[in-house]
Design a protein around this motif. Structure first.
Motif, PDB file in Angstrom:
ATOM      1  N   UNK A  93      -4.505  46.223   8.343  1.00 40.42           N
ATOM      2  CA  UNK A  93      -5.036  47.685   8.922  1.00 40.42           C
ATOM      3  C   UNK A  93      -4.540  48.284  10.510  1.00 40.42           C
ATOM      4  N   UNK A  94      -3.553  47.125  11.337  1.00 45.15           N
ATOM      5  CA  UNK A  94      -3.541  47.139  12.465  1.00 45.15           C
ATOM      6  C   UNK A  94      -2.520  48.158  13.038  1.00 45.15           C
ATOM      7  N   UNK A  95      -1.664  47.639  11.728  1.00 41.99           N
ATOM      8  CA  UNK A  95      -0.269  48.636  11.273  1.00 41.99           C
ATOM      9  C   UNK A  95       1.064  48.120  10.697  1.00 41.99           C
ATOM     10  N   UNK A  96       0.515  46.371  10.564  1.00 39.88           N
ATOM     11  CA  UNK A  96       1.731  45.215  10.298  1.00 39.88           C
ATOM     12  C   UNK A  96       2.479  46.275   8.839  1.00 39.88           C
ATOM     13  N   UNK A  97       3.770  46.504   8.948  1.00 35.56           N
ATOM     14  CA  UNK A  97       4.606  46.175   7.785  1.00 35.56           C
ATOM     15  C   UNK A  97       4.504  45.262   6.438  1.00 35.56           C
ATOM     16  N   UNK A  98       5.244  43.883   6.842  1.00 35.41           N
ATOM     17  CA  UNK A  98       4.715  42.647   6.458  1.00 35.41           C
ATOM     18  C   UNK A  98       4.249  41.829   6.973  1.00 35.41           C
TER      19      UNK A  98
END
Length: 120
Positions: A93-98
């Motif tokens: 949700x914070x924006x991590x891809x993986x």
């Protein structure tokens, strides 16, 4: 040469990660806090960012990097100790891809990043 940053509170993790990833051909920077990492990212965005989920400001770091100009282009790996869905979803949700499982070693880092250091 691709740039990679490790944001982790552990000196040992940063040192080991820096050594392995440098040998894979990355230009590696590291930070011991999310605030320090954000300052470095504001100067020069890395292509890849490894963020330790155990850092107090890990989620803030991810969202703040995403808010920077071209911050959406950074490939962010949220580093977790175990595959706990609640923690992983917060990172996503914070924006991590993986995600990366910790502790990582040469084999894991090579499998994850080995083909990315010199890619155009």
């Amino acid at each position: 040469m691709k740039r990679l940053m490790i944001a982790d509170g552990s000196d040992v993790v940063r040192k080991v990660g820096r050594k392995i990833l440098s040998e894979l051909g990355f230009q590696v920077a590291d930070a011991s806090t999310g605030r320090e990492a954000l300052v470095l990212c504001e100067r020069e965005l890395p292509d890849f960012l490894i963020v330790d989920a155990a850092m107090d400001d890990a989620l803030d770091l991810i969202s703040n990097v995403r808010a920077l100009p071209n911050g959406k282009d950074v490939r962010i790996y949220y580093c977790v100790i175990e595959a706990e869905l609640k923690v992983m979803m917060a990172g996503k949700r914070a924006g991590a891809n993986d995600f990366l499982l910790k502790p990582f070693d040469r084999q894991i880092l090579t499998a994850t990043f080995g083909d990315k250091a010199m890619a155009a």
